[in-house]
Design a protein around this motif. Structure first.
Motif, PDB file in Angstrom:
ATOM      1  N   UNK A 164       8.214  -5.157  11.550  1.00  9.39           N
ATOM      2  CA  UNK A 164       7.967  -6.289  10.664  1.00  9.39           C
ATOM      3  C   UNK A 164       6.696  -7.031  11.003  1.00  9.39           C
ATOM      4  N   UNK A 165       6.453  -7.266  12.302  1.00  9.12           N
ATOM      5  CA  UNK A 165       5.236  -7.964  12.720  1.00  9.12           C
ATOM      6  C   UNK A 165       3.997  -7.145  12.399  1.00  9.12           C
ATOM      7  N   UNK A 166       4.102  -5.828  12.527  1.00  3.31           N
ATOM      8  CA  UNK A 166       2.961  -4.964  12.208  1.00  3.31           C
ATOM      9  C   UNK A 166       2.630  -5.033  10.723  1.00  3.31           C
ATOM     10  N   UNK A 167       3.653  -5.088   9.892  1.00  2.00           N
ATOM     11  CA  UNK A 167       3.420  -5.206   8.448  1.00  2.00           C
ATOM     12  C   UNK A 167       2.877  -6.577   8.072  1.00  2.00           C
ATOM     13  N   UNK A 168       3.160  -7.597   8.879  1.00  2.00           N
ATOM     14  CA  UNK A 168       2.666  -8.945   8.580  1.00  2.00           C
ATOM     15  C   UNK A 168       1.149  -9.035   8.687  1.00  2.00           C
ATOM     16  N   UNK A 169       0.529  -8.087   9.404  1.00  2.00           N
ATOM     17  CA  UNK A 169      -0.935  -8.080   9.513  1.00  2.00           C
ATOM     18  C   UNK A 169      -1.564  -7.868   8.143  1.00  2.00           C
ATOM     19  N   UNK A 170      -1.064  -6.863   7.426  1.00  2.00           N
ATOM     20  CA  UNK A 170      -1.559  -6.540   6.082  1.00  2.00           C
ATOM     21  C   UNK A 170      -0.365  -6.361   5.152  1.00  2.00           C
ATOM     22  N   UNK A 171       0.223  -7.452   4.665  1.00  2.00           N
ATOM     23  CA  UNK A 171       1.434  -7.348   3.837  1.00  2.00           C
ATOM     24  C   UNK A 171       1.231  -6.583   2.540  1.00  2.00           C
ATOM     25  N   UNK A 172      -0.016  -6.412   2.111  1.00  2.00           N
ATOM     26  CA  UNK A 172      -0.276  -5.680   0.873  1.00  2.00           C
ATOM     27  C   UNK A 172      -0.414  -4.179   1.096  1.00  2.00           C
ATOM     28  N   UNK A 173      -0.545  -3.767   2.366  1.00  2.00           N
ATOM     29  CA  UNK A 173      -0.691  -2.347   2.694  1.00  2.00           C
ATOM     30  C   UNK A 173       0.649  -1.862   3.245  1.00  2.00           C
ATOM     31  N   UNK A 174       1.491  -1.313   2.379  1.00  2.00           N
ATOM     32  CA  UNK A 174       2.847  -0.940   2.773  1.00  2.00           C
ATOM     33  C   UNK A 174       2.984   0.532   3.134  1.00  2.00           C
ATOM     34  N   UNK A 175       2.173   1.375   2.533  1.00  2.00           N
ATOM     35  CA  UNK A 175       2.279   2.804   2.788  1.00  2.00           C
ATOM     36  C   UNK A 175       1.163   3.298   3.687  1.00  2.00           C
ATOM     37  N   UNK A 176       0.702   2.447   4.567  1.00  2.00           N
ATOM     38  CA  UNK A 176      -0.343   2.797   5.522  1.00  2.00           C
ATOM     39  C   UNK A 176      -0.461   1.707   6.562  1.00  2.00           C
ATOM     40  N   UNK A 177      -1.451   1.818   7.424  1.00  2.00           N
ATOM     41  CA  UNK A 177      -1.672   0.795   8.427  1.00  2.00           C
ATOM     42  C   UNK A 177      -0.714   0.910   9.600  1.00  2.00           C
ATOM     43  N   UNK A 178      -0.781  -0.085  10.498  1.00  2.00           N
ATOM     44  CA  UNK A 178      -0.001  -0.040  11.731  1.00  2.00           C
ATOM     45  C   UNK A 178       1.492  -0.153  11.476  1.00  2.00           C
ATOM     46  N   UNK A 179       1.889  -0.828  10.375  1.00  2.27           N
ATOM     47  CA  UNK A 179       3.309  -0.965  10.088  1.00  2.27           C
ATOM     48  C   UNK A 179       3.986   0.376   9.862  1.00  2.27           C
ATOM     49  N   UNK A 180       3.384   1.219   9.042  1.00  2.00           N
ATOM     50  CA  UNK A 180       3.958   2.532   8.766  1.00  2.00           C
ATOM     51  C   UNK A 180       3.924   3.420  10.009  1.00  2.00           C
ATOM     52  N   UNK A 181       2.840   3.318  10.777  1.00  2.00           N
ATOM     53  CA  UNK A 181       2.743   4.111  12.004  1.00  2.00           C
ATOM     54  C   UNK A 181       3.868   3.740  12.957  1.00  2.00           C
ATOM     55  N   UNK A 182       4.099   2.444  13.124  1.00  2.00           N
ATOM     56  CA  UNK A 182       5.161   1.991  14.010  1.00  2.00           C
ATOM     57  C   UNK A 182       6.528   2.449  13.509  1.00  2.00           C
ATOM     58  N   UNK A 183       6.724   2.411  12.203  1.00  2.00           N
ATOM     59  CA  UNK A 183       8.005   2.850  11.641  1.00  2.00           C
ATOM     60  C   UNK A 183       8.264   4.318  11.970  1.00  2.00           C
ATOM     61  N   UNK A 184       7.236   5.147  11.873  1.00  4.55           N
ATOM     62  CA  UNK A 184       7.382   6.579  12.141  1.00  4.55           C
ATOM     63  C   UNK A 184       7.695   6.837  13.612  1.00  4.55           C
ATOM     64  N   UNK A 185       6.922   6.216  14.514  1.00  4.10           N
ATOM     65  CA  UNK A 185       7.125   6.500  15.941  1.00  4.10           C
ATOM     66  C   UNK A 185       8.440   5.926  16.444  1.00  4.10           C
TER      67      UNK A 185
END
Length: 282
Positions: free
Chosen positions: A157-178
């Motif tokens: 959630x915190x990773x997605x807060x960096x770029x809330x408009x970028x949902x299918x990329x960025x650090x949030x998605x990477x963190x979700x995968x790992x």
């Protein structure tokens, strides 16, 4: 669809599907771990390390173009995040080890020299003759993993807060995968004793997958707090970085090495760092 709803869906896939996949692996293969899982964990650890070092912590220092937080505050909250997850693991180990009578004996020291101990299973394989104890131990393991998944969800959630408009990329998605990959051996630790205790395989997998639900709760908390202000985002990212560093060095890498005592996992760790570095740049 609102961003917070997408974050919840993506986190649910990482938490529920990741843990459930571990349950399926445990149901099919039993407790015997595979070399493939070992290499996946090393690779995931490398990616996670790269994202923390090259993305989360730098953003924590500069949450926006106009705001800057002192690096010493970032380091402080990284240490706090690391310490909180370590404390949670200590609490889990202290209470879950009571389920295993001989874990305190000299031949079974309280040290992470076995994969069962590291994922809080505490030599459950030695209790194959006691189906009732194995069943309850597996159920307790599900509760333990559920508690453990809350801070991991906060990281997503915190990773997605960096770029809330970028949902299918960025650090949030990477963190979700790992984190989803990280949940595989934990799912195995839940399903194996349940099945050995007499639970039907499909029920064991279902119970295992349900232990990933709290990951979504953690993600919503992390996303909501991180979106409050630049300072809140910085603190949230710093805490998340500390939590992930514990996961990498206290769980992923030891799990990988104990699954396959070889030098190849270290190479996959390096590959993960390089791939993570590229993913952060693009």
């Amino acid at each position: 669809m609102p961003a917070i709803a997408m974050v919840a869906i993506i986190t649910a896939i990482a938490g529920i599907v990741g843990t459930g996949l571990g349950g399926v692996v445990g149901a099919i293969l039993g407790k015997d771990s595979t070399k493939v899982v070992s290499l996946l964990l090393s690779f995931a650890g490398g990616i996670m390390l790269a994202v923390v070092a090259f993305d989360l912590m730098p953003v924590a220092i500069n949450p926006t173009d106009t705001d800057e937080v002192g690096w010493y505050w970032v380091i402080l909250f990284v240490l706090i995040g690391y310490g909180l997850v370590q404390l949670l693991n200590y609490f889990i180990d202290k209470h879950s080890s009571k389920e295993v009578e001989h874990s305190a004996k000299e031949e079974h020291p309280h040290a992470h020299d076995d994969l069962d101990e590291l994922i809080h299973a505490d030599h459950l394989v030695h209790h194959k003759g006691d189906n009732k104890q194995l069943f309850w131990a597996g159920l307790i393991m599900a509760i333990v993993i559920a508690l453990h998944n809350v801070p991991e969800g906060m990281v997503i959630g915190a990773s997605y807060a960096i770029e809330p408009d970028v949902l299918l990329g960025g650090s949030g998605l990477i963190m979700a995968v790992v984190i989803g990959l990280h949940n595989i051996p934990e799912g195995m630790a839940v399903s194996v004793p349940l099945i050995a205790g007499g639970t039907k395989r499909w029920k064991a997998v279902l119970i295992t997958a349900s232990s990933g639900v709290p990951t979504v709760i953690g993600a919503l908390i992390g996303f909501g707090v991180g979106a409050l202000s630049p300072l809140a985002l910085s603190i949230c990212l710093s805490l998340a970085s500390g939590a992930m560093l514990y996961v990498v060095f206290g769980e992923l890498l030891p799990e990988s090495i104990l699954m396959w005592k070889s030098k190849l996992p270290a190479f996959f760790l390096l590959l993960g760092v390089l791939v993570g570095f590229v993913l952060v740049l693009i």
